[in-house]
Structure formats: C-alpha cells, structure tokens
Design a protein around this motif. Sequence first.
Motif, mmCIF file in Angstrom:
data_model
loop_
_atom_site.group_PDB
_atom_site.id
_atom_site.type_symbol
_atom_site.label_atom_id
_atom_site.label_comp_id
_atom_site.label_asym_id
_atom_site.label_seq_id
_atom_site.Cartn_x
_atom_site.Cartn_y
_atom_site.Cartn_z
ATOM 1 N N THR A 142 147.525 -9.753 10.912
ATOM 2 C CA THR A 142 148.443 -10.849 10.565
ATOM 3 C C THR A 142 149.515 -11.113 11.612
ATOM 4 O OG1 THR A 142 150.065 -9.448 9.420
ATOM 5 C CG2 THR A 142 148.169 -10.231 8.123
ATOM 6 N N GLY A 143 149.768 -10.140 12.468
ATOM 7 C CA GLY A 143 150.858 -10.284 13.430
ATOM 8 C C GLY A 143 152.208 -9.881 12.886
ATOM 9 N N LEU A 144 152.287 -9.556 11.599
ATOM 10 C CA LEU A 144 153.560 -9.131 11.002
ATOM 11 C C LEU A 144 153.802 -7.655 11.311
ATOM 12 C CD1 LEU A 144 153.369 -10.829 7.477
ATOM 13 C CD2 LEU A 144 154.672 -11.581 9.476
ATOM 14 N N ARG A 145 154.930 -7.366 11.915
ATOM 15 C CA ARG A 145 155.244 -5.999 12.312
ATOM 16 C C ARG A 145 155.950 -5.277 11.158
ATOM 17 N NH1 ARG A 145 154.496 -5.175 17.649
ATOM 18 N NH2 ARG A 145 155.930 -3.390 17.660
ATOM 19 N N LEU A 146 155.165 -4.900 10.162
ATOM 20 C CA LEU A 146 155.707 -4.235 8.983
ATOM 21 C C LEU A 146 155.588 -2.724 9.118
ATOM 22 C CD1 LEU A 146 154.167 -6.484 6.186
ATOM 23 C CD2 LEU A 146 156.404 -6.708 7.276
ATOM 24 N N THR A 147 156.527 -2.029 8.502
ATOM 25 C CA THR A 147 156.467 -0.575 8.483
ATOM 26 C C THR A 147 155.875 -0.031 7.188
ATOM 27 O OG1 THR A 147 158.707 -0.399 7.571
ATOM 28 C CG2 THR A 147 158.485 -0.426 9.981
ATOM 29 N N ASP A 148 155.791 -0.872 6.156
ATOM 30 C CA ASP A 148 155.341 -0.404 4.838
ATOM 31 C C ASP A 148 154.668 -1.564 4.100
ATOM 32 O OD1 ASP A 148 154.923 1.008 2.515
ATOM 33 O OD2 ASP A 148 157.038 1.460 2.154
ATOM 34 N N ALA A 149 153.376 -1.722 4.310
ATOM 35 C CA ALA A 149 152.670 -2.901 3.789
ATOM 36 C C ALA A 149 152.276 -2.763 2.323
ATOM 37 C CB ALA A 149 151.423 -3.174 4.633
ATOM 38 N N HIS A 150 152.384 -1.573 1.752
ATOM 39 C CA HIS A 150 151.948 -1.362 0.370
ATOM 40 C C HIS A 150 153.090 -0.893 -0.519
ATOM 41 C CE1 HIS A 150 147.476 -1.833 0.079
ATOM 42 N NE2 HIS A 150 147.659 -1.970 1.369
ATOM 43 N N ASN A 151 154.239 -1.528 -0.378
ATOM 44 C CA ASN A 151 155.381 -1.221 -1.225
ATOM 45 C C ASN A 151 155.500 -2.318 -2.284
ATOM 46 O OD1 ASN A 151 158.062 -0.788 -2.264
ATOM 47 N ND2 ASN A 151 158.543 0.343 -0.397
ATOM 48 N N GLY A 152 155.531 -1.913 -3.560
ATOM 49 C CA GLY A 152 155.534 -2.896 -4.638
ATOM 50 C C GLY A 152 156.877 -3.522 -4.937
ATOM 51 N N LEU A 153 157.938 -3.074 -4.259
ATOM 52 C CA LEU A 153 159.270 -3.644 -4.477
ATOM 53 C C LEU A 153 159.488 -4.769 -3.473
ATOM 54 C CD1 LEU A 153 161.945 -3.625 -5.948
ATOM 55 C CD2 LEU A 153 162.713 -1.775 -4.445
ATOM 56 N N ARG A 154 159.596 -5.994 -3.984
ATOM 57 C CA ARG A 154 159.713 -7.184 -3.136
ATOM 58 C C ARG A 154 160.659 -8.183 -3.794
ATOM 59 N NH1 ARG A 154 154.439 -6.606 -4.922
ATOM 60 N NH2 ARG A 154 152.938 -5.667 -3.461
ATOM 61 N N ALA A 155 161.316 -8.983 -2.970
ATOM 62 C CA ALA A 155 162.090 -10.127 -3.462
ATOM 63 C C ALA A 155 161.573 -11.358 -2.736
ATOM 64 C CB ALA A 155 163.582 -9.943 -3.213
ATOM 65 N N ILE A 156 161.261 -12.394 -3.501
ATOM 66 C CA ILE A 156 160.609 -13.583 -2.940
ATOM 67 C C ILE A 156 161.304 -14.819 -3.486
ATOM 68 C CG2 ILE A 156 158.409 -14.805 -2.671
ATOM 69 C CD1 ILE A 156 157.005 -12.174 -3.433
ATOM 70 N N SER A 157 161.685 -15.732 -2.609
ATOM 71 C CA SER A 157 162.310 -16.971 -3.075
ATOM 72 C C SER A 157 161.321 -17.786 -3.890
ATOM 73 C CB SER A 157 162.795 -17.788 -1.881
ATOM 74 O OG SER A 157 161.697 -18.281 -1.130
ATOM 75 N N ALA A 158 161.835 -18.593 -4.797
ATOM 76 C CA ALA A 158 160.972 -19.378 -5.685
ATOM 77 C C ALA A 158 160.023 -20.301 -4.924
ATOM 78 C CB ALA A 158 161.822 -20.160 -6.684
ATOM 79 N N PRO A 159 160.474 -21.024 -3.884
ATOM 80 C CA PRO A 159 159.534 -21.908 -3.177
ATOM 81 C C PRO A 159 158.356 -21.163 -2.563
ATOM 82 C CG PRO A 159 161.792 -22.511 -2.654
ATOM 83 C CD PRO A 159 161.858 -21.204 -3.378
ATOM 84 N N ILE A 160 158.595 -19.971 -2.026
ATOM 85 C CA ILE A 160 157.505 -19.190 -1.448
ATOM 86 C C ILE A 160 156.626 -18.614 -2.559
ATOM 87 C CG2 ILE A 160 156.911 -17.187 -0.049
ATOM 88 C CD1 ILE A 160 158.011 -19.557 1.532
ATOM 89 N N ALA A 161 157.224 -18.129 -3.627
ATOM 90 C CA ALA A 161 156.454 -17.576 -4.744
ATOM 91 C C ALA A 161 155.495 -18.607 -5.320
ATOM 92 C CB ALA A 161 157.390 -17.058 -5.831
ATOM 93 N N GLY A 162 155.926 -19.861 -5.322
ATOM 94 C CA GLY A 162 155.081 -20.924 -5.860
ATOM 95 C C GLY A 162 153.836 -21.182 -5.039
ATOM 96 N N LYS A 163 153.791 -20.652 -3.813
ATOM 97 C CA LYS A 163 152.629 -20.854 -2.944
ATOM 98 C C LYS A 163 151.702 -19.648 -2.909
ATOM 99 C CE LYS A 163 155.299 -23.993 -0.028
ATOM 100 N NZ LYS A 163 155.907 -24.227 1.302
ATOM 101 N N ILE A 164 152.066 -18.595 -3.627
ATOM 102 C CA ILE A 164 151.251 -17.379 -3.645
ATOM 103 C C ILE A 164 150.174 -17.497 -4.708
ATOM 104 C CG2 ILE A 164 151.289 -14.917 -4.206
ATOM 105 C CD1 ILE A 164 154.098 -14.851 -2.929
ATOM 106 N N GLN A 165 148.949 -17.204 -4.331
ATOM 107 C CA GLN A 165 147.827 -17.224 -5.262
ATOM 108 C C GLN A 165 146.994 -15.969 -5.035
ATOM 109 O OE1 GLN A 165 147.004 -19.304 -7.773
ATOM 110 N NE2 GLN A 165 148.903 -20.470 -7.434
ATOM 111 N N LEU A 166 147.277 -14.926 -5.810
ATOM 112 C CA LEU A 166 146.548 -13.676 -5.656
ATOM 113 C C LEU A 166 145.218 -13.743 -6.394
ATOM 114 C CD1 LEU A 166 149.476 -11.135 -6.205
ATOM 115 C CD2 LEU A 166 148.500 -11.912 -4.030
ATOM 116 N N THR A 167 144.150 -13.423 -5.699
ATOM 117 C CA THR A 167 142.810 -13.394 -6.306
ATOM 118 C C THR A 167 142.228 -11.991 -6.319
ATOM 119 O OG1 THR A 167 141.731 -13.887 -4.191
ATOM 120 C CG2 THR A 167 142.355 -15.759 -5.571
ATOM 121 N N GLN A 168 142.792 -11.095 -5.503
ATOM 122 C CA GLN A 168 142.350 -9.701 -5.496
ATOM 123 C C GLN A 168 143.088 -8.979 -6.620
ATOM 124 O OE1 GLN A 168 140.031 -8.322 -3.520
ATOM 125 N NE2 GLN A 168 139.653 -10.188 -2.350
ATOM 126 N N ASN A 169 142.344 -8.523 -7.610
ATOM 127 C CA ASN A 169 142.991 -8.015 -8.808
ATOM 128 C C ASN A 169 143.515 -6.593 -8.679
ATOM 129 O OD1 ASN A 169 142.505 -10.421 -10.034
ATOM 130 N ND2 ASN A 169 140.792 -9.725 -11.284
#
Length: 221
Positions: A142-169
């Motif tokens: 992805t090019g994102l330089r993350l240190t912890d890609a599997h952390n379940g604690l996240r804060a997401i603005s409403a406009p961005i959250a509205g564009k998320i569509q998770l299909t992997q259950n």
Amino acid sequence: MSRCWVVVPMYNEATVVGSVVSGLREEFPYVVCVDDGSSDGSAAIARSAGAVVVEHPVNLGQGAALQTGIEFALQDPQLDAIVTFDADGQHRVEDAAAMLARIRSGEAEVVLGSRFLEGTADVSRLKRLVLRTAAMQSRFSTGLRLTDAHNGLRAISAPIAGKIQLTQNRMAHASELIHQLAELKPVLVEHPVKIVYTEYSKAKGQSLLNGVNILADLFFR
C-alpha cells in the motif's frame, strides 16, 4: 453538535463486556456493540451496561461485525467520527479519547493505534514477528509506512468511514481496511497506545493459532 460512536464487535464476551461498556460510557456516551451470534448472553449484558446492541443471528466474523457497526453509526446525522474498540478489555479508554481528539482538532482524518511507537510492546516474540510481518506486507502493498497494521483501536472521521466497505469477514478485514485507506488517501497518523494483555484477552485472541491465521489471511485472502 457532533457525536462519536464507538463500535465494539462482540462474540461471547459475557464475562468482560459489561465492564468494557461501562468504562467506555464514562467518556463516550454513544456505544454500539455488534453481537456476532454470541451464545453466552453477551447482548443482554452489553445492553444493561448502556450500549446499543445490534445482533447478527449467526457468527459472521469480526470484519462483518465492524461493517455492521460502521453502517449503524453512519445513520446518525450528527456523527463526526467513529472509534473501533475491542470487547475483550485490551484497549484503554484514554487512548481512544486521545485519538478522537486528534480527529476533532483537524490534525487527521484517520488515527490508527500502534503498540510499537513508544518502545517495544509487551508481546511474545512470535506475536511481535507476526505483527511486524503484517506491517511490512502492508507497507509493500500500500505504501503506508505503518508500525502496527493489525491494531483494532482506530478513530476514523465520518466522511472517511462512509467510504469503507469491508467484505473480508474474518482476520483479513484488517488488511482490507488498510488497503482501502491507502486508496482513499486520508490524512492518516498513528498514535501510541498501550494494549492490556490479560489472561482472558490472550486466551481469546493472542494465541499461536491466531497469529498463523493473521499471516494466512494476509497472504492468501
């Protein structure tokens, strides 16, 4: 007036979810627990602690529960942000509040929790290897330089959250979310968080099998 909804995926967490919800509601009035087919009375306990509960009739997986919770929160016209928070007691409310503050200050549109930003996290060597491998794979893909890609604690603005569509259950939803964020290109930062590894949370989600599942979903989804 703006509102943040905390989305809590939940599957058979009756022994801890009441205290998790009660702790959250001291800081976050709006909590939705998505009961993913629990058979232990988790839904009733979460409701009695003050959460709104949305129920899946059968177990669909954490990714599906997160998507259901996000869609529920997006129905609130006053929503400004969503926080995702685990039901097993390993996340801290103060970390979630600090992450939300970075959204509301305008500093970022997405804040991802990381247990590796301030020193070494208190995790096993195997778990550390799995998480580092996941972060490296996310960086390469992805090019994102993350240190912890599997952390379940996240804060997401409403406009961005509205564009998320998770299909992997199941576990692959975390990688899928990172890929979607890379495509959306929000202003994104990581935030140092402390994970509280209790014997209960280790038994629920920090096992060798879980680490293997993360890697399998990561590379073969």
